[in-house]
Design an enzyme around this catalytic site. Structure first.
Site, PDB file in Angstrom:
ATOM      1  N   ASP A 331       0.859  -1.169   0.000  1.00 43.17           N
ATOM      2  CA  ASP A 331       0.000   0.000   0.000  1.00 43.17           C
ATOM      3  C   ASP A 331       0.907   1.234   0.000  1.00 43.17           C
ATOM      4  O   ASP A 331       2.058   1.156   0.428  1.00 43.17           O
ATOM      5  CB  ASP A 331      -0.884  -0.026   1.252  1.00 43.17           C
ATOM      6  N   ASP A 645      -2.415  -0.905   5.838  1.00 45.86           N
ATOM      7  CA  ASP A 645      -2.799  -0.428   7.166  1.00 45.86           C
ATOM      8  C   ASP A 645      -4.284  -0.145   7.291  1.00 45.86           C
ATOM      9  O   ASP A 645      -4.787   0.077   8.384  1.00 45.86           O
ATOM     10  CB  ASP A 645      -2.012   0.841   7.535  1.00 45.86           C
ATOM     11  N   ASP A 649      -7.392  -2.845   3.045  1.00 49.60           N
ATOM     12  CA  ASP A 649      -6.296  -3.776   2.782  1.00 49.60           C
ATOM     13  C   ASP A 649      -6.538  -5.164   3.367  1.00 49.60           C
ATOM     14  O   ASP A 649      -5.867  -6.125   2.998  1.00 49.60           O
ATOM     15  CB  ASP A 649      -4.979  -3.225   3.369  1.00 49.60           C
TER      16      ASP A 649
END
Length: 910
Positions: A331, A645, A649
């Site tokens: 990410d 986070d 996700d």
């Protein structure tokens, strides 16, 4: 009413939304209608995942072919009344299960933690009255009021909006708060661009608004993520897959040898019970009872080492999985970047400046484009920075050593940039008191504040979009603060250049007004006039972590591809990828090509499989697309690590071979779905974890290469004795003694072996490659053969010398211990010469050999051990012969390693 349109609320016209939901803007729903809809749709909560019971979780620890072999051996030896053998084998199995259970005892609470994303209460309009109700009691059609600081309690279509901004980073990965609007959107608008919607679990950071609830509980976007988490199948790790495959092969080999032994014994005319006991002895000898325990302990040691390096591992096999990783999908926001907006470029006084430092930490310098640190703050630049920090409703606060923004992240960046020039917000607010404000609104696209300025004038500072601000400017300021002709083309070109770098650009202007002007009345009445003075541009971005840049480079050198998968905009994603060094691996394509969520949605599964390896940056990606990308990479036989986070996700974190969550900024949902949590939120920690994972696998291979010759050698000795119709050189109970003591006291010491040089310069292991290559298999066979020759030869020699069977067997067993002790030094590196390995870099080796020597002396010379294991004391000449043979084995193995090194060197030259 039950069949509400899915994923189309953003597309419907406002009146159609209310018609579909049978609700009213002003009256809302009646109490009777609410109760009916609660019955129909259920409470606004996410269905909890049914946890695995502790008993089932414990029993799953035995689900392994190698464990099955040991359980069968336990049962057989117990049936044959070999109670000591049976107890020892079962104790090994039980210890292994307990260790695994304790490590994985924490239940998978990912879906339950999603409940925390829902707010505790909500302000609604029901029956024309404004009331507060528990968020769990919301139903589709409810009218909900939103204000700054509120957590959005359900998915809703917005129909009133006053400067409403919502932080959706946990759901979409968007790095800044989203400015909300009311207009209907295209049907295929991706989740991150649905600006007329508010989603459950997101946070209102500014303004106010009203919305009509379109989805509750499992039907919200957060609920859909919960469903994806529950459906994402956790795959076996590469290590567990290889251990399973290895165990099956071992099972077939052991059973085949045992059957052959039994048949040959019968063929020689031996009694079937005696022959059966010989077959059992072979099976017990050949089973590496210590392997499961040592594998578990080795992984646990890796867990401890990783914890020291800020990586907390929740599941044991995850330690090794990182060492097998071929692709890291990361990410962007908060993982590769700081998750804190930072001003990097300023254009003021007709000059361009660079600002260093990152995040809201008010440390850094202002430099010219030539790299020279600015010593004196000129008036043009001062006014630009001053406007940014006092025409501002946010504050920077220090909490536990970390600087955080209270308010809008963009405004926090402006405050930090001013502090770098020595302009403290509180001091400047006192010096230039605010008298009035025009708040930011989306249709206006600017914020303006009126301040006392000097003896003659007040001043209006304005910050907003370039398009709506520059058009109102009549002139500009030079470096000294004097009037300068306005060069619109230059300013526009500069702003476009900043934007192309992925920076968010704010235009700042001012207007001096008469001292007696206390309000904005005249300013607002002259909005169409060119009355402002342009004072500068401030351009910001959520910057990459400095340590992430070197970590990505190290991973790429180690043959691990790094891909960015983010919900943020393509331009921002491309800019961050370029700064970090993430480029596309496809030599025939644009190295900075970005694939967007909309493009992914239009691809078939076949097209995705063709593209997924070629592209390194994926932007504006929805949660289900992250999951789809991970699945596609796994279909291409990659071992995928996924970092993240946010709530968005979590499904991909669970689906990946190893999910890595952020410990500080990460949501509870992402942490519970992950296999590993980084306590410092630092991508660079992954580099250290990969290194540790590779070392764990190296040490496991060393242990397996070391332990198998003992088992294979014992099996060959027993089988040869049966074939020749001779007395067994090793009894089952003696085989167990050998297997357990050497595995724990000798083999386990290899788990502490330090990393070999260049461990992060080699390519990842092929996912389909076996645990042992041809070189290791050859070494196992050769050492096993040497053990066969030595043990069987010494046994027969002792009998020929008139020694008792107890002495002869003790000699054979002790030879195994001696050879395994010296072979332990050979296995400290499977390729590098023993004589090039530092002798004391692993002191545990020496401690283990010392402990093994004491245990074997007890086995040989204490009466109680003689009774239990049918052993007998040895003489000095016996020891001399065994030590000489051990030295011979050590030299022969080193010669064999040298031959393999020469072959590899020759092959590389070709």
């Amino acid at each position: 009413m039950k069949d509400l349109p899915k994923d189309l609320w953003h597309h419907l016209a406002e009146e159609d939304v209310f018609e579909t939901l049978k609700s009213d803007h002003h009256e809302g729903l009646s109490d009777q209608e609410v109760q009916e809809r609660l019955r129909l749709f259920g409470e606004n909560s996410i269905t909890a995942q049914k946890p695995i019971s502790p008993i089932k979780r414990f029993l799953l620890q035995f689900h392994n072919p190698l464990i099955y072999i040991l359980l069968v051996a336990t049962a057989v030896t117990f049936f044959l009344e070999e109670y000591i053998d049976s107890a020892v084998i079962f104790a090994v199995v039980l210890i292994n299960a307990i260790i695994g259970y304790m490590q994985e005892a924490k239940a998978e609470d990912a879906i339950n933690s999603l409940k925390k994303m829902m707010s505790a209460s909500a302000t609604v309009i029901r029956g024309g009255k404004k009331i507060s109700v528990p968020a769990t009691q919301l139903v589709p059609g409810d009218i909900v009021l939103l204000a700054s600081g509120d957590k959005v309690p359900a998915d809703m279509r917005l129909f009133k909006n006053r400067d409403l901004q919502i932080d959706e980073s946990a759901l979409t990965g968007e790095s800044v708060a989203v400015q909300k609007e009311r207009a209907s959107l295209d049907k295929d608008t991706v989740l991150g661009d649905r600006v007329n919607m508010a989603f459950a679990g997101t946070l209102v950071t500014y303004g106010s608004g009203m919305g009509v609830v379109s989805g509750t509980g499992d039907d919200t976007e957060t609920g859909k993520i919960a469903d994806m988490i529950s459906q994402a199948v956790s795959l076996d790790t590469p290590l567990t897959q290889k251990i399973h495959a290895f165990s099956k092969i071992l099972l077939y080999v052991i059973l085949t040898l045992a059957v052959i032994t039994f048949i040959v014994g019968l063929f020689h005319g031996q009694h079937w019970v005696e022959t059966f006991m010989a077959a059992v002895a072979l099976a017990v000898a050949a089973i590496p009872e210590g392997l499961p325990a040592v594998v578990t302990i080795t992984l646990a040691i890796g867990v401890r080492r990783m914890a020291i390096r800020n990586a907390i591992v929740r599941k044991l096999p995850a330690v090794e999985t990182l060492g097998s990783t071929t692709i890291i999908c990361s990410d962007k926001t908060g993982t590769l970047t700081e998750n804190q907006m930072t001003v990097q470029k300023v254009f003021a006084g007709d000059q361009e400046f660079d600002l260093d430092g990152s995040g809201y930490q008010p440390d850094g310098e202002i430099k010219t484009t030539d790299g020279e640190t600015l010593k004196d703050l000129e008036e043009g630049l001062r006014l630009c920075l001053l406007a940014g920090t006092i025409s501002n409703d946010s504050e920077l606060k220090q909490d536990g050593g970390l600087w955080q923004v209270q308010g809008d992240p963009t405004e926090g960046a402006l405050i930090a940039s001013a502090v770098k020039a020595g302009l403290q917000q509180s001091e400047q607010m006192d010096k230039y008191p605010r008298m009035d404000i025009i708040p930011f609104e989306s249709d206006r696209q600017y914020m303006a504040t009126l301040h006392e300025f000097d003896d003659q004038n007040n001043v209006i500072f304005l910050k907003g979009s370039l398009e709506r601000t520059l058009i109102r400017c009549k002139d500009a300021l030079d470096a000294q603060g004097n009037s300068l002709a306005l060069d619109r083309d230059k300013i526009t070109a500069t702003a476009e250049r900043f934007a192309a770098m992925g920076l968010r650009v704010l235009c700042i202007a001012m207007q001096k007004v008469p001292k007696d002007e206390q309000t904005f009345d005249r300013f607002q009445s002259q909005e169409a006039a060119e009355q402002l003075t342009f004072i500068g541009l401030q351009a910001m971005i959520d910057p990459p972590r400095k340590e992430a840049i070197s970590a990505v480079a190290t991973c790429q050198k180690a043959g691990i591809a790094v891909k960015m998968i983010t919900g943020d905009h393509a331009l921002t994603a491309r800019a961050i990828a370029q700064q970090i060094g993430i480029t596309n691996p496809d030599p025939d394509a644009d190295e900075h090509r970005v694939l967007t969520g909309r493009e992914l949605a239009e691809m078939s599964d076949h097209e995705l499989l063709k593209e997924v390896e070629k592209v390194a940056v994926f932007a504006r990606v929805a949660p289900e697309q992250k999951l789809k990308l991970v699945t596609a990479l796994q279909a291409k036989k990659h071992v995928v690590a996924m970092t993240g986070d946010g709530v968005n996700d979590a499904p991909a974190l669970k689906k990946a071979d190893i999910g890595v969550a952020m410990g500080i900024a990460g949501t509870e949902v992402s942490k519970e779905a992950a296999d590993m949590v980084l306590t410092d939120d630092n991508f660079a920690t992954i580099e250290g974890a990969v290194e540790e994972g590779r070392n764990v696998f190296d040490n496991l291979v060393k242990f397996i290469t070391w332990i198998l010759p003992t088992n294979l050698g014992q099996g060959m000795v027993i089988m040869l004795a049966v074939l020749l119709g001779a007395t067994l050189p090793v009894l089952p109970v003696q085989a167990l003694w050998l297997n357990m003591t050497t595995a724990v006291l000798l083999g386990l010491m290899l788990a502490f072996e330090p990393k070999e040089p260049g461990i992060m310069k080699r390519m990842p292991r092929e996912p389909d490659s076996p645990i042992l290559n041809a070189e290791m298999l050859g070494r196992i066979v050769s050492v096993s053969t040497l053990l066969l020759i030595g043990a069987f030869g010494l046994f027969q020699w002792a009998l020929a010398q008139g020694e008792s069977e107890e002495v002869a067997r003790t000699l054979a067993v002790t030879l195994f211990v001696v050879v395994q002790s010296v072979f332990l030094f050979n296995c400290r590196s499977l390729t590098v010469s023993l004589f090039q390995t530092p002798a004391f870099s692993n002191p545990w080796i020496w401690a283990g050999i010392g402990a093994m020597l004491l245990a074997q002396l007890a086995f040989i010379y204490t009466p109680v051990m003689n009774l239990l294991f049918q052993s007998a004391p040895l003489e000095l000449t016996h020891w001399i012969m065994m030590l000489a043979y051990g030295a011979l084995v050590l030299v022969l193995v080193e010669i064999e390693k040298g031959i393999w090194r020469a072959r590899k060197a020759k092959a590389m030259k070709k």
